[in-house]
Design an enzyme around this catalytic site. Structure first.
Site, short mmCIF file in Angstrom:
data_model
loop_
_atom_site.label_atom_id
_atom_site.label_comp_id
_atom_site.label_asym_id
_atom_site.label_seq_id
_atom_site.Cartn_x
_atom_site.Cartn_y
_atom_site.Cartn_z
N ARG A 160 -6.27 3.02 17.80
CA ARG A 160 -5.75 1.57 17.91
C ARG A 160 -5.37 1.57 19.78
O ARG A 160 -5.30 -0.25 19.41
CB ARG A 160 -4.97 1.35 17.21
CG ARG A 160 -5.51 0.93 15.45
CD ARG A 160 -4.48 0.96 15.03
NE ARG A 160 -4.99 0.85 13.03
CZ ARG A 160 -4.29 0.98 12.05
NH1 ARG A 160 -3.01 1.24 11.99
NH2 ARG A 160 -4.97 0.98 10.97
N GLY B 299 -5.30 8.26 5.36
CA GLY B 299 -4.65 9.17 5.65
C GLY B 299 -3.41 9.55 4.93
O GLY B 299 -2.52 10.80 4.45
N ARG C 235 -7.22 -2.84 10.43
CA ARG C 235 -6.21 -3.85 11.00
C ARG C 235 -7.12 -4.39 12.34
O ARG C 235 -6.80 -5.53 12.70
CB ARG C 235 -4.92 -2.75 11.04
CG ARG C 235 -4.51 -2.29 9.71
CD ARG C 235 -3.44 -1.95 9.97
NE ARG C 235 -2.16 -1.63 8.90
CZ ARG C 235 -2.27 -1.82 7.58
NH1 ARG C 235 -2.28 -2.86 7.38
NH2 ARG C 235 -1.37 -0.88 6.19
N GLN D 211 4.15 9.15 5.89
CA GLN D 211 3.80 10.29 5.05
C GLN D 211 3.49 11.35 5.60
O GLN D 211 3.97 12.60 4.45
CB GLN D 211 2.39 10.23 6.08
CG GLN D 211 1.30 8.48 5.65
CD GLN D 211 -0.11 8.81 6.84
OE1 GLN D 211 -0.54 9.43 7.85
NE2 GLN D 211 -0.20 7.23 6.57
N SER E 30 7.08 10.22 11.49
CA SER E 30 5.54 10.23 10.32
C SER E 30 6.01 9.95 9.09
O SER E 30 6.47 10.82 8.87
CB SER E 30 4.83 11.07 10.70
OG SER E 30 3.69 10.43 9.32
N LYS F 172 0.68 -1.52 -0.15
CA LYS F 172 0.35 0.50 -0.05
C LYS F 172 1.07 1.04 -0.01
O LYS F 172 0.26 2.22 -1.00
CB LYS F 172 -0.98 -0.65 1.47
CG LYS F 172 -2.03 0.74 1.52
CD LYS F 172 -3.01 1.06 2.42
CE LYS F 172 -2.51 0.96 4.13
NZ LYS F 172 -2.92 2.59 4.76
N SER F 173 2.11 1.16 0.81
CA SER F 173 2.51 2.67 0.83
C SER F 173 3.47 3.06 -0.35
O SER F 173 3.79 3.97 -0.69
CB SER F 173 3.89 2.47 1.70
OG SER F 173 2.65 1.96 3.23
N ARG G 11 -8.58 13.04 12.14
CA ARG G 11 -7.11 12.67 12.02
C ARG G 11 -6.84 14.12 11.67
O ARG G 11 -7.39 14.98 11.08
CB ARG G 11 -6.44 11.37 11.13
CG ARG G 11 -7.66 9.86 11.14
CD ARG G 11 -6.86 9.21 10.48
NE ARG G 11 -5.37 8.98 11.00
CZ ARG G 11 -5.30 7.72 9.91
NH1 ARG G 11 -5.96 7.87 9.01
NH2 ARG G 11 -3.90 7.51 10.67
N ASP H 134 2.22 -0.62 11.61
CA ASP H 134 0.55 -1.45 11.60
C ASP H 134 0.85 -2.17 11.67
O ASP H 134 -0.68 -2.97 11.46
CB ASP H 134 1.03 -1.15 10.07
CG ASP H 134 0.90 0.62 9.42
OD1 ASP H 134 -0.07 1.34 9.96
OD2 ASP H 134 1.71 0.72 8.36
C1 S3P Z 1 2.27 4.70 6.19
C2 S3P Z 1 2.92 5.31 7.94
C3 S3P Z 1 2.51 5.02 8.86
C4 S3P Z 1 1.38 4.14 8.72
C5 S3P Z 1 0.35 3.76 7.65
C6 S3P Z 1 0.42 4.29 6.28
C7 S3P Z 1 3.16 5.26 4.64
O1 S3P Z 1 1.44 6.23 9.25
O2 S3P Z 1 0.76 4.11 9.25
O3 S3P Z 1 -0.31 2.74 7.68
O4 S3P Z 1 3.15 4.62 3.88
O5 S3P Z 1 3.96 6.17 4.44
P1 S3P Z 1 2.51 7.59 10.13
O6 S3P Z 1 2.91 8.18 8.90
O7 S3P Z 1 1.49 8.15 9.97
O8 S3P Z 1 2.54 6.92 10.83
#
Ligand code: S3P
Length: 432
Positions: free
Chosen positions: A349, A96, A391, A172, A170, A25-26, A124, A318
């Site tokens: 969570r 997110g 999850r 993201q 993070s 997914k990432s 969020r 995760d």
């Molecule tokens: C992700 C980072 C994580 C993770 C999310 C995917 C990513 O979130 O929990 O499922 O792809 O960069 P955070 O960056 O908010 O920790």
């Protein structure tokens, strides 16, 4: 199945077989976004089948990119660094990753647009991207508490580089700032408190940009052109995690997982399972676009216990729900600390894991930043509410395999967010 949105998971006698996981997914999110900024046609095979990545594709289409999807192959015609103003608000669904990382790209565009999502996403925190992207010159308005919907006005031409220390670990946020850095004048760098997954850095390189990485810091020079990419996305280790943990629970188990992404910033679960006492073998290792992948074999051992804290909690963010869900079946239990970020995921969570464990009869202690789940506990089947969190739905389906009696997962269709094939594949590898 008792109704459309609930799934009954019976106890299992064993877990075995061979599985091949859908795309990570990432990586899928990042490749899809950067494909839009590249010139030419990007072709991505084994693209994530989850609804989250479909949200990203929908947004890229909204921003003027031609997207075609045939089964798990996605083709995206990039527009170069300047995207088109969307006709409507961009729908990020439950994701997110979509809203935060795309905000970085929109920060460097020449138009203003809105991004919104579902009820969970609307709760969020977005301040973590609003702050750095505003420092770079983009303008934001948001709902109260810096929550979606977000209206973002890009600063094309005047977006400027920053050196930024992120207060939260993070990936993201890191990717969002680096994507904005690609569109800014000058060199943007991000330093994080602990190292998080580096798919953003590796994806930028795969599309032809130069990115520097040094310890917890990544830097990018702005206005570099991207070229299109042809890639096969490795299987998602965070989806594999549910089956790996399921296999760890049964003394006679033997599970092979093919083509799993093994990026070192994502694969801490292998060490934790080995430390718990499971036998984990990497059968082959390959690399493409700087991302490692390989096949894994997992066999149970006697599961002891462990404490997960500090940087390890960020690396396993995760996987923590499923580790907590199998903790009662270890001999010494599992303690998770420094994981306050779990409270601002698709659900809180820490609360939803504790509530689900208690519903199944387990003792659990909740902390502001984690949980302690004692070992040697017997769980019974129960109704477990996913709270719309993919999850949680999947983690407690794994806990259910060793419980006495059937477990009903309410809101089981949340699994579609990252892993629509989950329940079908789970029943294919379990013997009841
Ligand atoms: C992700 C980072 C994580 C993770 C999310 C995917 C990513 O979130 O929990 O499922 O792809 O960069 P955070 O960056 O908010 O920790």
């Amino acid at each position: 199945m008792s109704d459309q949105n609930s799934v009954i998971v019976p106890p299992a006698k064993n877990v075995q077989g061979t599985v091949r996981l859908p795309g990570d997914k990432s990586i899928s999110h990042r490749y899809a976004m950067l494909a839009g900024l590249a010139r030419g046609k990007t072709v991505l095979e084994n693209f994530s089948t989850g609804a989250d990545c479909a949200s990203t594709l929908g947004c890229m289409q909204g921003l003027g990119c031609k997207v075609t999807k045939t089964e798990t192959t996605v083709e995206i015609e990039g527009l170069g660094l300047e995207l088109h103003p969307p006709q409507a608000s961009l729908d990020c669904g439950n994701s997110g990753s979509t809203i935060r990382m795309l905000a970085g790209i929109l920060a460097g565009q020449s138009f203003s647009c809105e991004m919104q999502g579902d009820e969970s996403l609307s709760r969020r925190p977005m301040g973590r991207v609003i702050r750095p992207l505003s420092l770079m010159g983009a303008k934001f308005s948001s709902a109260e508490g810096e929550r979606p919907p977000l209206r973002i006005t890009g600063a094309n031409g005047t977006l400027h580089a920053i050196e930024y220390k992120t207060p939260v670990a993070s990936a993201q946020v890191k990717s969002s700032i680096l994507f904005a850095g690609l569109l800014a004048e000058g060199i943007t760098s991000v330093e994080e408190p602990v190292r998080t997954r580096d798919h953003g850095e590796l994806a930028l390189r795969a599309f032809g940009a130069e990115v520097q990485q040094e310890k917890n810091r990544a830097s990018i020079r702005g206005r570099q052109p991207l070229h299109a990419l042809r890639a096969t996305i490795p299987g998602d280790i965070s989806s594999a995690a549910f089956f790996m943990c399921a296999a760890a629970l049964f003394p006679e188990s033997s599970l092979v997982l093919e083509n799993v992404g093994l990026n070192p910033t994502r694969s801490a679960l292998l060490d934790v399972l080995a430390a718990l006492g499971a036998r984990v073998h990497v059968l082959d290792l390959q690399e493409a676009n700087s991302e490692l992948r390989g096949s894994l074999k997992v066999e149970a051992g006697r599961l002891k216990g462990t404490t997960i804290s500090g940087g390890q909690s960020a690396a396993l963010i995760d996987e923590l729900p499923v580790l907590a869900a199998i903790a009662p079946y270890t001999t010494e239990g599992i303690e998770i600390r420094d994981a306050g970020e779990l409270r601002v995921k698709e659900s809180d969570r820490i609360a939803t894991v504790a509530q689900s464990l208690r519903a199944m009869g387990a003792n659990v202690e909740e902390y502001p930043d984690g949980l302690r789940v004692p070992g040697n506990q017997r769980l019974h089947g129960a109704k477990v509410d996913s709270h719309g969190d993919h999850r949680i739905a999947m983690a407690f389906s794994v806990a259910a395999l060793r419980a006495e009696g059937e477990t009903e997962i309410l809101g089981a269709d949340a699994a579609r967010i990252s892993f629509p094939e989950f329940f079908r594949m789970l029943s294919a590898i379990t013997e009841s």
